[in-house]
Each structure stands twice: as C-alpha cells, then as structure tokens.
Design a protein around this motif. Structure first.
Motif, PDB file in Angstrom:
ATOM      1  N   ALA A 176       0.810  -1.217   0.000  1.00  0.00           N
ATOM      2  CA  ALA A 176       0.000   0.000   0.000  1.00  0.00           C
ATOM      3  C   ALA A 176       0.846   1.272   0.000  1.00  0.00           C
ATOM      4  CB  ALA A 176      -0.915   0.004   1.216  1.00  0.00           C
ATOM      5  N   GLU A 177       0.355   2.269  -0.717  1.00  0.00           N
ATOM      6  CA  GLU A 177       0.904   3.627  -0.639  1.00  0.00           C
ATOM      7  C   GLU A 177       0.089   4.492   0.324  1.00  0.00           C
ATOM      8  OE1 GLU A 177       2.543   5.032  -4.727  1.00  0.00           O
ATOM      9  OE2 GLU A 177       0.882   3.651  -5.159  1.00  0.00           O
ATOM     10  N   ALA A 178      -1.190   4.179   0.444  1.00  0.00           N
ATOM     11  CA  ALA A 178      -2.061   4.785   1.456  1.00  0.00           C
ATOM     12  C   ALA A 178      -2.613   3.645   2.288  1.00  0.00           C
ATOM     13  CB  ALA A 178      -3.192   5.565   0.806  1.00  0.00           C
ATOM     14  N   PHE A 179      -2.577   3.791   3.608  1.00  0.00           N
ATOM     15  CA  PHE A 179      -2.911   2.688   4.511  1.00  0.00           C
ATOM     16  C   PHE A 179      -4.337   2.868   5.053  1.00  0.00           C
ATOM     17  CE2 PHE A 179       1.643   3.141   4.404  1.00  0.00           C
ATOM     18  CZ  PHE A 179       2.084   1.828   4.248  1.00  0.00           C
ATOM     19  N   LEU A 180      -5.220   1.966   4.647  1.00  0.00           N
ATOM     20  CA  LEU A 180      -6.626   2.046   5.030  1.00  0.00           C
ATOM     21  C   LEU A 180      -6.902   1.128   6.217  1.00  0.00           C
ATOM     22  CD1 LEU A 180      -6.503   3.256   2.181  1.00  0.00           C
ATOM     23  CD2 LEU A 180      -8.634   2.075   1.647  1.00  0.00           C
ATOM     24  N   SER A 181      -7.702   1.639   7.162  1.00  0.00           N
ATOM     25  CA  SER A 181      -8.079   0.840   8.325  1.00  0.00           C
ATOM     26  C   SER A 181      -9.505   1.192   8.729  1.00  0.00           C
ATOM     27  CB  SER A 181      -7.119   1.092   9.497  1.00  0.00           C
ATOM     28  OG  SER A 181      -7.117   2.465   9.848  1.00  0.00           O
ATOM     29  N   VAL A 182     -10.081   0.357   9.600  1.00  0.00           N
ATOM     30  CA  VAL A 182     -11.488   0.486   9.967  1.00  0.00           C
ATOM     31  C   VAL A 182     -11.700   1.492  11.099  1.00  0.00           C
ATOM     32  CG1 VAL A 182     -13.461  -0.748  10.980  1.00  0.00           C
ATOM     33  CG2 VAL A 182     -12.087  -1.839   9.181  1.00  0.00           C
ATOM     34  N   THR A 183     -12.676   2.361  10.907  1.00  0.00           N
ATOM     35  CA  THR A 183     -13.159   3.273  11.947  1.00  0.00           C
ATOM     36  C   THR A 183     -14.680   3.313  11.846  1.00  0.00           C
ATOM     37  OG1 THR A 183     -11.183   4.664  11.762  1.00  0.00           O
ATOM     38  CG2 THR A 183     -13.090   5.624  12.850  1.00  0.00           C
ATOM     39  N   PRO A 184     -15.429   3.096  12.926  1.00  0.00           N
ATOM     40  CA  PRO A 184     -16.897   3.174  12.854  1.00  0.00           C
ATOM     41  C   PRO A 184     -17.360   4.554  12.386  1.00  0.00           C
ATOM     42  CG  PRO A 184     -16.216   2.088  14.873  1.00  0.00           C
ATOM     43  CD  PRO A 184     -14.962   2.660  14.257  1.00  0.00           C
ATOM     44  N   PRO A 185     -18.430   4.625  11.582  1.00  0.00           N
ATOM     45  CA  PRO A 185     -18.855   5.899  10.983  1.00  0.00           C
ATOM     46  C   PRO A 185     -18.959   7.078  11.948  1.00  0.00           C
ATOM     47  CG  PRO A 185     -20.066   4.104   9.994  1.00  0.00           C
ATOM     48  CD  PRO A 185     -19.240   3.494  11.097  1.00  0.00           C
ATOM     49  N   PRO A 186     -19.679   6.965  13.080  1.00  0.00           N
ATOM     50  CA  PRO A 186     -19.824   8.152  13.926  1.00  0.00           C
ATOM     51  C   PRO A 186     -18.514   8.641  14.533  1.00  0.00           C
ATOM     52  CG  PRO A 186     -21.526   6.527  14.435  1.00  0.00           C
ATOM     53  CD  PRO A 186     -20.505   5.848  13.567  1.00  0.00           C
ATOM     54  N   GLN A 187     -17.488   7.785  14.533  1.00  0.00           N
ATOM     55  CA  GLN A 187     -16.204   8.158  15.135  1.00  0.00           C
ATOM     56  C   GLN A 187     -15.238   8.785  14.139  1.00  0.00           C
ATOM     57  OE1 GLN A 187     -14.546   4.837  17.341  1.00  0.00           O
ATOM     58  NE2 GLN A 187     -16.575   4.232  18.086  1.00  0.00           N
ATOM     59  N   MET A 188     -15.631   8.835  12.868  1.00  0.00           N
ATOM     60  CA  MET A 188     -14.726   9.345  11.839  1.00  0.00           C
ATOM     61  C   MET A 188     -14.255  10.773  12.111  1.00  0.00           C
ATOM     62  SD  MET A 188     -13.969   7.198   9.345  1.00  0.00           S
ATOM     63  CE  MET A 188     -14.574   5.762   8.436  1.00  0.00           C
ATOM     64  N   PRO A 189     -15.160  11.743  12.357  1.00  0.00           N
ATOM     65  CA  PRO A 189     -14.672  13.107  12.571  1.00  0.00           C
ATOM     66  C   PRO A 189     -13.691  13.233  13.739  1.00  0.00           C
ATOM     67  CG  PRO A 189     -17.015  13.132  12.102  1.00  0.00           C
ATOM     68  CD  PRO A 189     -16.635  11.698  12.316  1.00  0.00           C
ATOM     69  N   ALA A 190     -14.009  12.575  14.853  1.00  0.00           N
ATOM     70  CA  ALA A 190     -13.128  12.674  16.023  1.00  0.00           C
ATOM     71  C   ALA A 190     -11.766  12.045  15.744  1.00  0.00           C
ATOM     72  CB  ALA A 190     -13.781  11.996  17.231  1.00  0.00           C
ATOM     73  N   THR A 191     -11.753  10.944  15.003  1.00  0.00           N
ATOM     74  CA  THR A 191     -10.491  10.270  14.670  1.00  0.00           C
ATOM     75  C   THR A 191      -9.658  11.137  13.736  1.00  0.00           C
ATOM     76  OG1 THR A 191     -11.659   8.157  14.864  1.00  0.00           O
ATOM     77  CG2 THR A 191      -9.503   8.093  13.840  1.00  0.00           C
ATOM     78  N   LEU A 192     -10.322  11.828  12.804  1.00  0.00           N
ATOM     79  CA  LEU A 192      -9.623  12.762  11.926  1.00  0.00           C
ATOM     80  C   LEU A 192      -9.063  13.926  12.725  1.00  0.00           C
ATOM     81  CD1 LEU A 192      -9.129  13.413   8.818  1.00  0.00           C
ATOM     82  CD2 LEU A 192     -11.095  14.941   9.036  1.00  0.00           C
TER      83      LEU A 192
END
Length: 455
Positions: free
Chosen positions: A200-216
């Motif tokens: 991978a050049e960009a590393f994708l991983s799982v984050t539950p939808p409602p937690q996306m903004p806070a994780t960003l």
C-alpha cells in the motif's frame, strides 16, 4: 416494549380490506438493526409513517455499535434483519470473514458517501487544483492531486493513514477506487494478511462511521470515506474538507441493502414480502414530488433514536446539496436517492461489482469464471421477492406499475465510461474483462502471496 404496546393498541382498532386481505404473517413482531447513517432512512420512515403498521408488522428499530455487531445479530437471530453494507451478505455467502447465508430482497439507496481529507492535507493539495469558469475548485477532484502529498508524508517518515468503515464496505471499495484511479495503490489482501495493506501507498483501516470526525481531528487518520452525515460534520466542525462524493466516483452507484438470513426468508415468505412492501413505500415517500418530504425526513433522522446529528448537518446533503469547503455549497440533487432510477431493486449487476472489487484487491484470493459471479449474485440478491412485493403494492393502488423493472433480467445496462471517475465502463455480465481493464489491481491468474502479487 412501549413502542410494541402502542403499535398493538393502534392496530387492534383497524378494520377494512387492508387487513382483511392481508396474507397470514408467519412472524409479526420483528427487530431490525441499523447504523447511525442517513441511508437508514427507509427503516425510520417505514416506522414513523406507519408503513410497517399497515402490513401488520410490530417493528422495533435498534441502533448497532458497528457493522460486525450488526451482522452477528442477524446471523444469531437477535435481529430479524438489518440495514447492511451491500458487501456483507456477499462476503458472508462466499465465506469471507463470517460464513452465513444472507440474502438481500431490497436495495436501500444509491450514492450517499463522500471522501473527506484533513485540513492539513487539503491545504497541501489546494494550490495545485484547477479552477472552474467561476473561479471555484473544479470537481470532481482526482486522487492524482493527493499523490504528491503522500510522497511528502513518506519523505518525512510518516505513513498516510485513511479510514473506512469495514473491510467489505462500499466505502472501502470506493476509497480504493478513487485512489487507484489517481495512480495510488491502496494495498492488497491475502489469506494470510487481512489488513489490506500489502504493497500500500495509502494505509486504510477500519473506523466506525460516527467516530470518523473525532479520529480525523485527533490526527490518527488524514482522511476517510464514510456516509452522511459524517462528511458534512467535518465541515461544520471545521476539521476537514470533503473532496469528492461517490456520485462523482460512480454515478448512481448502489449503497446499502436490507439483509435477512436465507432461513428467515424461506420460513417467513409472507412476512418478508410485507417488510419489503413497507420499505418500498418508505423509499417512494422519501423521493416523491421532487424530494418534497426530505425536510420531514431530516427531522426524523436527527432524533437520538436514529442518526442523532444536528438537523442542519443532515439537511446539508439530504435535501439535494453538498458542502465541500466551508461556504462552497453545490447542488447535488441525486446525492441521496432512495427510489428513483430503480434504486430499491436488487440488481445482480450491483452484486457483481462488489465481487469484482473483492477480487481486485485480493479478498477473493483465486480467479473465478464469469459464471461464478453470476451464481453468487443470484444466491444473495433476490429481485423475485422484491417484484412480488411490488406487484402487491400495485394491486393495492399504492404504487405505479411503471416504476418497476418487471422485464429486467437482473442486470443493469452497462455503466458508461463517462459515469465513472477513471473512464472505464462496467458491464456486470463480463466481470473478468472488467477486472482486467483496471490499471491497478489483480488480473486474471494473479494471486497475492508472501507479501507480493504473484503471476
């Protein structure tokens, strides 16, 4: 229990032909699961507008913590059915992750997702982006403009991390599609390594939808692909910029499905048709009269029992617009489609597309003949059940016969090149030719082993 008692009280007073002509339901007390996303709307609307009640169904809707919990609940019978990622019934059927027989008699919507990048990444990309005739950033934005940013991260010894909601989610495949169309390899899966990050050049991983903004906001990821309202939430919070919608990646692409076990469908055929009837009516309500009911739908979805986001955030996309940079709001009338364009019909070709992406990135480890894709699609997607329910609605005067594809063989006409971000057309009847036409991804005869593509 309170909802059940109220429903029982209300329906015991109903009389007339609607209930008199109703076939015997094998099961009338049902619990359905969902994730807090705006595309669960058909379930909420069917409940709130009384469409479930009209079918003699006493339904409870329960939000689930994540997609795995939701799938497990359907499999173990805790849930009778659920708002599901389209890839979940397919993956379960072929034994990727969890093995189970799940079927989809109803497609819940088209479009509805976006890809959001952090403010830091956006500021690095923005100077190089072309402008349109009005001086605004030209859309759609190619991931090719992200490639120098990733190279900058790498030069500083930092991985470029992005979030998606589940390994077999539309979001995973759409994010991968966008990256690959811009010349960025999002990585492969193998039977031994299910991270999806091989090469991978960009590393994708799982984050539950409602937690996306806070994780960003925390800097754990630099971007994500998710459904609404979690892209618009990033705009409202000032923490990120949506750069592309899935409507721009693949025009009118399929999104969620309503999933039940094959056993449930076989043992409860009348109940299954009744559920589909209620969901079709909900989808019609959501799209009728040029989305005239969307404001009411926004109010429903904003309640804590459903999505629980601010109404203005939900309305940003649900009512036919989409905000990219703060203040850059553009008309996207088909961002959320629930009924028009045969959105609710479970097309085999939609299932085939998901399977091609599983194969493309190594989740399906070995090459398969075209006939295999068709067989799997037919075993999961159930347009026959859908059309039976639709005919009952037409016979009852609750739907227009012209709104349903009675003569379809289950396959959409091929998607033309101009409707897809990389300009590569898709024909569900020739999956291997399609897979081989994609520049990045496994080709016929290739596998992933020992951390590399073989063949």
């Amino acid at each position: 229990m309170k909802k059940l008692i109220l429903a029982l009280t209300a329906t015991t007073t109903l009389t007339g032909p609607a209930l008199a002509d109703m076939p015997d339901l094998e099961k009338d007390v049902l619990t359905f699961g969902f994730i807090k996303l705006t595309d669960m709307a058909p379930l909420a609307v069917a409940y709130e507008q009384g469409f479930f009640d009209d079918e003699g169904l006493f339904v409870t809707l329960e939000a689930q913590a994540n997609w795995k919990v939701l799938l497990d609940g359907v499999i173990d019978g805790t849930l009778d059915g659920a708002h599901m990622l389209a890839g979940q019934p397919l993956a379960a059927t072929i034994g990727y992750g969890t093995k189970a027989r799940i079927v989809a008699p109803f497609s819940m919507d088209l479009n509805g997702n976006g890809i959001t990048l952090s403010n830091e990444v956006w500021e690095m990309m923005k100077p190089n982006l072309p402008a349109d005739a009005g001086g605004r950033i030209a859309h759609p934005i190619s991931a090719a403009y992200l490639k120098p940013v990733i190279e900058d991260f790498n030069a500083k010894g930092k991985p470029f991390n992005m979030g998606m909601v589940f390994p077999v989610s539309t979001h995973n495949y759409e994010l991968r599609y966008w990256l690959a169309a811009g010349g960025i390899n999002p990585g492969y899966y193998s039977p031994e390594n299910v991270t999806g990050q091989i090469g991978a050049e960009a590393f994708l991983s799982v984050t539950p939808p409602p937690q996306m903004p806070a994780t960003l906001e925390a800097g754990t990821i630099s971007g994500y692909c998710v459904g609404e309202p979690w892209n618009q939430q990033a705009v409202f919070k000032g923490i990120g910029v949506p750069v592309i919608t899935d409507y721009e990646i693949w025009k009118n692409n399929p999104e969620k499905v309503f999933g039940i076990t094959a056993e449930f469908a076989e043992e409860n055929p009348n109940t299954t048709r009744a559920v589909v009837k209620a969901l079709i009516r909900a989808a019609q309500w959501l799209d009728e009269n040029d989305n005239a009911n969307r404001a009411e739908a926004v109010e429903i979805l904003s309640r804590p029992d459903y999505v629980g986001a601010d109404p203005e955030v939900i309305a940003n996309s649900m009512t036919g617009t989409f905000e990219y940079e703060p203040g850059d709001t553009r008309a996207v009338p088909d961002f959320n489609v629930f009924f028009r364009y045969n959105a609710t019909y479970p097309f085999y070709s939609d299932a085939v597309w998901y399977l091609t992406q599983m194969r493309r990135w190594g989740q399906i480890a070995e090459p398969k003949p075209d006939s295999w894709y068709d067989e799997v699609a037919r075993s999961v997607y159930k347009p026959g059940i859908y059309l039976e329910a639709a005919k009952m609605l037409v016979d009852d005067g609750l739907a227009d016969a012209a709104d349903f594809p009675w003569d379809s063989d289950g396959y959409k006409a091929p998607t033309p090149a101009e409707d897809i971000i990389d300009g590569i057309p898709f024909d569900g009847k020739t999956p291997n030719a399609y897979i081989d036409s994609l520049p990045i991804g496994l080709k016929a005869g290739q596998t992933v082993a020992g951390g590399a593509v073989q063949g």
